[in-house]
Design a protein around this motif. Sequence first.
Motif, PDB file in Angstrom:
ATOM      1  N   THR A  91       0.835  -1.205   0.000  1.00 29.66           N
ATOM      2  CA  THR A  91       0.000   0.000   0.000  1.00 29.66           C
ATOM      3  C   THR A  91       0.866   1.250   0.000  1.00 29.66           C
ATOM      4  OG1 THR A  91      -1.691  -1.193   1.266  1.00 29.66           O
ATOM      5  CG2 THR A  91      -1.889   1.201   1.161  1.00 29.66           C
ATOM      6  N   THR A 108      -6.047   4.941  -1.292  1.00 28.08           N
ATOM      7  CA  THR A 108      -4.794   4.314  -0.889  1.00 28.08           C
ATOM      8  C   THR A 108      -4.287   4.911   0.415  1.00 28.08           C
ATOM      9  OG1 THR A 108      -4.240   3.951  -3.224  1.00 28.08           O
ATOM     10  CG2 THR A 108      -2.449   3.755  -1.627  1.00 28.08           C
ATOM     11  N   ALA A 161      -6.547   3.801   3.352  1.00 25.78           N
ATOM     12  CA  ALA A 161      -6.290   2.403   3.707  1.00 25.78           C
ATOM     13  C   ALA A 161      -4.989   2.261   4.493  1.00 25.78           C
ATOM     14  CB  ALA A 161      -6.239   1.548   2.441  1.00 25.78           C
ATOM     15  N   ALA A 172      -9.509  -1.973   4.952  1.00 29.03           N
ATOM     16  CA  ALA A 172      -8.353  -1.778   4.077  1.00 29.03           C
ATOM     17  C   ALA A 172      -8.434  -2.679   2.853  1.00 29.03           C
ATOM     18  CB  ALA A 172      -7.060  -2.051   4.843  1.00 29.03           C
ATOM     19  N   THR A 214      -8.302  -0.866  -0.695  1.00 23.91           N
ATOM     20  CA  THR A 214      -7.231  -1.109  -1.665  1.00 23.91           C
ATOM     21  C   THR A 214      -7.748  -1.796  -2.919  1.00 23.91           C
ATOM     22  OG1 THR A 214      -6.676  -3.129  -0.416  1.00 23.91           O
ATOM     23  CG2 THR A 214      -5.340  -1.163  -0.005  1.00 23.91           C
ATOM     24  N   LEU A 266      -1.432  -2.410  -5.423  1.00 25.15           N
ATOM     25  CA  LEU A 266      -2.727  -2.362  -4.744  1.00 25.15           C
ATOM     26  C   LEU A 266      -3.435  -3.709  -4.785  1.00 25.15           C
ATOM     27  CD1 LEU A 266      -3.936   1.153  -5.912  1.00 25.15           C
ATOM     28  CD2 LEU A 266      -3.535   0.453  -3.540  1.00 25.15           C
ATOM     29  N   ALA A 305      -1.725  -5.723  -2.200  1.00 28.00           N
ATOM     30  CA  ALA A 305      -2.121  -5.222  -0.883  1.00 28.00           C
ATOM     31  C   ALA A 305      -3.509  -5.717  -0.511  1.00 28.00           C
ATOM     32  CB  ALA A 305      -2.085  -3.691  -0.881  1.00 28.00           C
ATOM     33  N   SER A 306      -4.431  -5.685  -1.460  1.00 29.86           N
ATOM     34  CA  SER A 306      -5.794  -6.142  -1.206  1.00 29.86           C
ATOM     35  C   SER A 306      -5.820  -7.615  -0.825  1.00 29.86           C
ATOM     36  CB  SER A 306      -6.655  -5.908  -2.456  1.00 29.86           C
ATOM     37  OG  SER A 306      -7.976  -6.369  -2.255  1.00 29.86           O
ATOM     38  N   TYR A 311      -4.255  -7.957   2.746  1.00 29.42           N
ATOM     39  CA  TYR A 311      -5.188  -7.557   3.795  1.00 29.42           C
ATOM     40  C   TYR A 311      -6.294  -8.592   3.975  1.00 29.42           C
ATOM     41  CZ  TYR A 311      -3.221  -2.829   4.135  1.00 29.42           C
ATOM     42  OH  TYR A 311      -2.397  -1.763   4.347  1.00 29.42           O
TER      43      TYR A 311
END
Length: 206
Positions: free
Chosen positions: A12, A108, A111, A128, A132, A182, A185-186, A189
């Motif tokens: 992120t 972003t 998050a 988050a 993201t 991203l 990151a998604s 998370y």
Amino acid sequence: MAFFGHLATFFTFAALVLQIFTMIGSTYNKPFLHDLYFAKLQMGSDFYTFGLWSYCTGSGSTVSTCSKPVAAFDWSTADGISQLEGLHSLDKVFLANFILYWIALGLTFIALVITVMSHFRRGPDLCATFGTFIAFVVMLVVFVIVLVVSIRGINIAKGVDSSVHGYLGASTWCTLGAFVALLFASVGYCIACIFGPGRVRSSEKV
């Protein structure tokens, strides 16, 4: 799992940095800033570079001037270049791209703040994840817009003058890197949310 939470936070943060690089690219004739652009047109020894806010011109390998930053800058309005007149009808596309970039940047940043301030708890990690992922989708759309407009502009310029050469610039690849980061990151998370700790009891707090 804290590992995936930390990894997602890293991605992120990386996405945010890449987005900021694109945001500040070509805004002023300063080292590093004028090297961040979406596309470049080379006409003999002269060249034009196009960013999110403005454009720069120069000769050889030296940038001479950069235009004043303008929100939703329309590449076809650049002074002294007639090869991009075919982009006149895309002013709304440039506006949409500008707005979408700000939306992605905001999501972003939010998050990142949420997950860092919450110390990787399940609820914030869920927020988050959605933040993201939505930012990823928005950045994917932005990348497609940038890629299509850049390639179309280069092809239009080549159609007018066959001696013109065009290249994609660092900001295009920053946009690509941001939406990939991203996505990672998604996913990170999401894994942290599924397998991570839930609400901490007051007796467990330090």
